[in-house]
Design a protein around this motif. Structure first.
Motif, PDB file in Angstrom:
ATOM      1  N   GLN A  15      85.878  78.632  52.251  1.00 20.87           N
ATOM      2  CA  GLN A  15      85.308  79.246  53.443  1.00 20.87           C
ATOM      3  C   GLN A  15      86.154  80.403  53.981  1.00 20.87           C
ATOM      4  N   ALA A  16      87.465  80.268  53.996  1.00 15.72           N
ATOM      5  CA  ALA A  16      88.327  81.352  54.502  1.00 15.72           C
ATOM      6  C   ALA A  16      88.215  82.590  53.615  1.00 15.72           C
ATOM      7  N   ASN A  17      88.212  82.383  52.309  1.00 10.01           N
ATOM      8  CA  ASN A  17      88.067  83.508  51.376  1.00 10.01           C
ATOM      9  C   ASN A  17      86.699  84.164  51.533  1.00 10.01           C
ATOM     10  N   LEU A  18      85.662  83.332  51.710  1.00 11.88           N
ATOM     11  CA  LEU A  18      84.314  83.858  51.878  1.00 11.88           C
ATOM     12  C   LEU A  18      84.200  84.669  53.161  1.00 11.88           C
ATOM     13  N   ARG A  19      84.791  84.170  54.247  1.00 10.23           N
ATOM     14  CA  ARG A  19      84.741  84.916  55.521  1.00 10.23           C
ATOM     15  C   ARG A  19      85.426  86.272  55.377  1.00 10.23           C
ATOM     16  N   SER A  20      86.558  86.283  54.723  1.00 13.76           N
ATOM     17  CA  SER A  20      87.298  87.530  54.532  1.00 13.76           C
ATOM     18  C   SER A  20      86.479  88.535  53.712  1.00 13.76           C
ATOM     19  N   PHE A  21      85.904  88.070  52.620  1.00 11.01           N
ATOM     20  CA  PHE A  21      85.108  88.949  51.760  1.00 11.01           C
ATOM     21  C   PHE A  21      83.842  89.413  52.484  1.00 11.01           C
ATOM     22  N   ALA A  22      83.229  88.521  53.251  1.00 11.95           N
ATOM     23  CA  ALA A  22      82.014  88.874  53.995  1.00 11.95           C
ATOM     24  C   ALA A  22      82.304  89.947  55.036  1.00 11.95           C
ATOM     25  N   MET A  23      83.455  89.885  55.690  1.00 12.95           N
ATOM     26  CA  MET A  23      83.819  90.917  56.669  1.00 12.95           C
ATOM     27  C   MET A  23      84.005  92.266  55.987  1.00 12.95           C
ATOM     28  N   LYS A  24      84.559  92.258  54.794  1.00 11.66           N
ATOM     29  CA  LYS A  24      84.718  93.512  54.059  1.00 11.66           C
ATOM     30  C   LYS A  24      83.362  94.109  53.683  1.00 11.66           C
ATOM     31  N   LEU A  25      82.423  93.259  53.371  1.00  7.66           N
ATOM     32  CA  LEU A  25      81.102  93.744  52.977  1.00  7.66           C
ATOM     33  C   LEU A  25      80.273  94.219  54.169  1.00  7.66           C
ATOM     34  N   THR A  26      80.263  93.441  55.253  1.00  9.10           N
ATOM     35  CA  THR A  26      79.337  93.717  56.350  1.00  9.10           C
ATOM     36  C   THR A  26      79.943  94.503  57.500  1.00  9.10           C
ATOM     37  N   LEU A  27      81.235  94.360  57.735  1.00 12.58           N
ATOM     38  CA  LEU A  27      81.925  94.986  58.859  1.00 12.58           C
ATOM     39  C   LEU A  27      81.371  94.519  60.212  1.00 12.58           C
ATOM     40  N   ASP A  28      80.740  93.361  60.227  1.00 12.09           N
ATOM     41  CA  ASP A  28      80.178  92.809  61.454  1.00 12.09           C
ATOM     42  C   ASP A  28      80.385  91.296  61.431  1.00 12.09           C
ATOM     43  N   LYS A  29      80.944  90.753  62.504  1.00 14.33           N
ATOM     44  CA  LYS A  29      81.310  89.332  62.547  1.00 14.33           C
ATOM     45  C   LYS A  29      80.094  88.417  62.394  1.00 14.33           C
ATOM     46  N   ASP A  30      79.020  88.716  63.112  1.00 14.39           N
ATOM     47  CA  ASP A  30      77.828  87.863  63.046  1.00 14.39           C
ATOM     48  C   ASP A  30      77.160  87.922  61.676  1.00 14.39           C
ATOM     49  N   GLU A  31      77.051  89.123  61.123  1.00 14.27           N
ATOM     50  CA  GLU A  31      76.459  89.257  59.791  1.00 14.27           C
ATOM     51  C   GLU A  31      77.326  88.564  58.739  1.00 14.27           C
ATOM     52  N   ALA A  32      78.640  88.665  58.908  1.00 16.13           N
ATOM     53  CA  ALA A  32      79.558  88.008  57.974  1.00 16.13           C
ATOM     54  C   ALA A  32      79.379  86.491  58.037  1.00 16.13           C
ATOM     55  N   HIS A  33      79.240  85.972  59.251  1.00 12.21           N
ATOM     56  CA  HIS A  33      79.040  84.525  59.426  1.00 12.21           C
ATOM     57  C   HIS A  33      77.747  84.079  58.727  1.00 12.21           C
ATOM     58  N   ASP A  34      76.684  84.843  58.911  1.00 11.85           N
ATOM     59  CA  ASP A  34      75.410  84.528  58.255  1.00 11.85           C
ATOM     60  C   ASP A  34      75.544  84.582  56.735  1.00 11.85           C
ATOM     61  N   LEU A  35      76.274  85.571  56.251  1.00  9.34           N
ATOM     62  CA  LEU A  35      76.457  85.725  54.810  1.00  9.34           C
ATOM     63  C   LEU A  35      77.244  84.547  54.232  1.00  9.34           C
ATOM     64  N   VAL A  36      78.255  84.083  54.949  1.00 12.18           N
ATOM     65  CA  VAL A  36      79.033  82.921  54.500  1.00 12.18           C
ATOM     66  C   VAL A  36      78.124  81.691  54.434  1.00 12.18           C
ATOM     67  N   GLN A  37      77.291  81.511  55.447  1.00 11.06           N
ATOM     68  CA  GLN A  37      76.375  80.359  55.448  1.00 11.06           C
ATOM     69  C   GLN A  37      75.383  80.437  54.287  1.00 11.06           C
ATOM     70  N   ASP A  38      74.820  81.618  54.068  1.00  9.03           N
ATOM     71  CA  ASP A  38      73.873  81.785  52.962  1.00  9.03           C
ATOM     72  C   ASP A  38      74.539  81.506  51.626  1.00  9.03           C
ATOM     73  N   THR A  39      75.770  81.981  51.474  1.00 10.63           N
ATOM     74  CA  THR A  39      76.505  81.789  50.222  1.00 10.63           C
ATOM     75  C   THR A  39      76.813  80.317  50.004  1.00 10.63           C
ATOM     76  N   THR A  40      77.263  79.640  51.044  1.00  7.27           N
ATOM     77  CA  THR A  40      77.589  78.212  50.941  1.00  7.27           C
ATOM     78  C   THR A  40      76.347  77.414  50.566  1.00  7.27           C
ATOM     79  N   LEU A  41      75.236  77.693  51.215  1.00  7.04           N
ATOM     80  CA  LEU A  41      73.997  76.996  50.930  1.00  7.04           C
ATOM     81  C   LEU A  41      73.549  77.236  49.492  1.00  7.04           C
ATOM     82  N   LYS A  42      73.636  78.479  49.052  1.00  6.30           N
ATOM     83  CA  LYS A  42      73.206  78.811  47.686  1.00  6.30           C
ATOM     84  C   LYS A  42      74.116  78.130  46.657  1.00  6.30           C
ATOM     85  N   ALA A  43      75.422  78.118  46.920  1.00  5.10           N
ATOM     86  CA  ALA A  43      76.356  77.466  45.992  1.00  5.10           C
ATOM     87  C   ALA A  43      76.079  75.970  45.917  1.00  5.10           C
TER      88      ALA A  43
END
Length: 168
Positions: A15-43
């Motif tokens: 989760q920590a690695n995913l949050r870090s990578f998501a912030m690099k991709l989205t540059l937005d905290k809320d979008e990054a949080h959503d992306l981490v959730q989507d990734t976790t669910l898909k995995a």
């Protein structure tokens, strides 16, 4: 990963690695949080597709990157407007210039007065350029070399910026 609890703990450990990578991709905290959730669910829903001796971190980050790219493409598609009208005349119309507003009309009048004080050799090419003529058309119309037209428009623009610097 052979057992379900081990796989789930590995996903949660990322989760920590995913949050870090998501912030690099989205540059937005809320979008990054959503992306981490989507990734976790898909995995978690695709555990059966993970090969035990593969790079788990790389697999997770690839899932995230693919979700991000798909979401981006979806947003671009949704926000693309297609003009199905056959009347292409509207494509060439000038957009709102702001002249209709009292402030815009006042500024245009002031700029016109300032331009009136410029020498004709500089005022004419600049006025034609502002009216929408291309450099080549101005040069032909005024019987001037193309380079002269460009430099006079440039110098007129520079001089106007100096005079009107308080409007910025």
């Amino acid at each position: 990963m052979s057992s379900k609890p081990t796989f789930i703990s590995s996903v949660l450990g990322m989760q920590a690695n995913l949050r870090s990578f998501a912030m690099k991709l989205t540059l937005d905290k809320d979008e990054a949080h959503d992306l981490v959730q989507d990734t976790t669910l898909k995995a978690l829903s695709n555990e059966d597709k993970f090969v035990d001796n593969a790079n788990f971190k790389g697999w997770m980050l690839t899932i995230m990157r693919n979700i991000f790219i798909n979401n981006y493409r979806k947003n671009v598609r949704e926000n693309t407007m297609v003009d199905t009208s056959e009347d292409l005349y509207h494509l060439n119309l000038k957009q709102d210039s702001g002249i209709e507003t009292p402030d815009g009309a006042y500024a245009v009048n002031e700029i016109s007065e300032i331009l009136a004080g410029f020498p004709v050799d500089y005022r004419e090419p600049f006025s034609l350029h502002v009216a929408g003529y291309k450099y080549e058309e101005i040069a032909e119309r005024l019987s001037m070399p193309l380079g002269t037209v460009k430099s006079r428009i440039f110098f007129t623009r520079q001089r106007l910026r100096e005079i009107l610097k308080d409007y910025r």
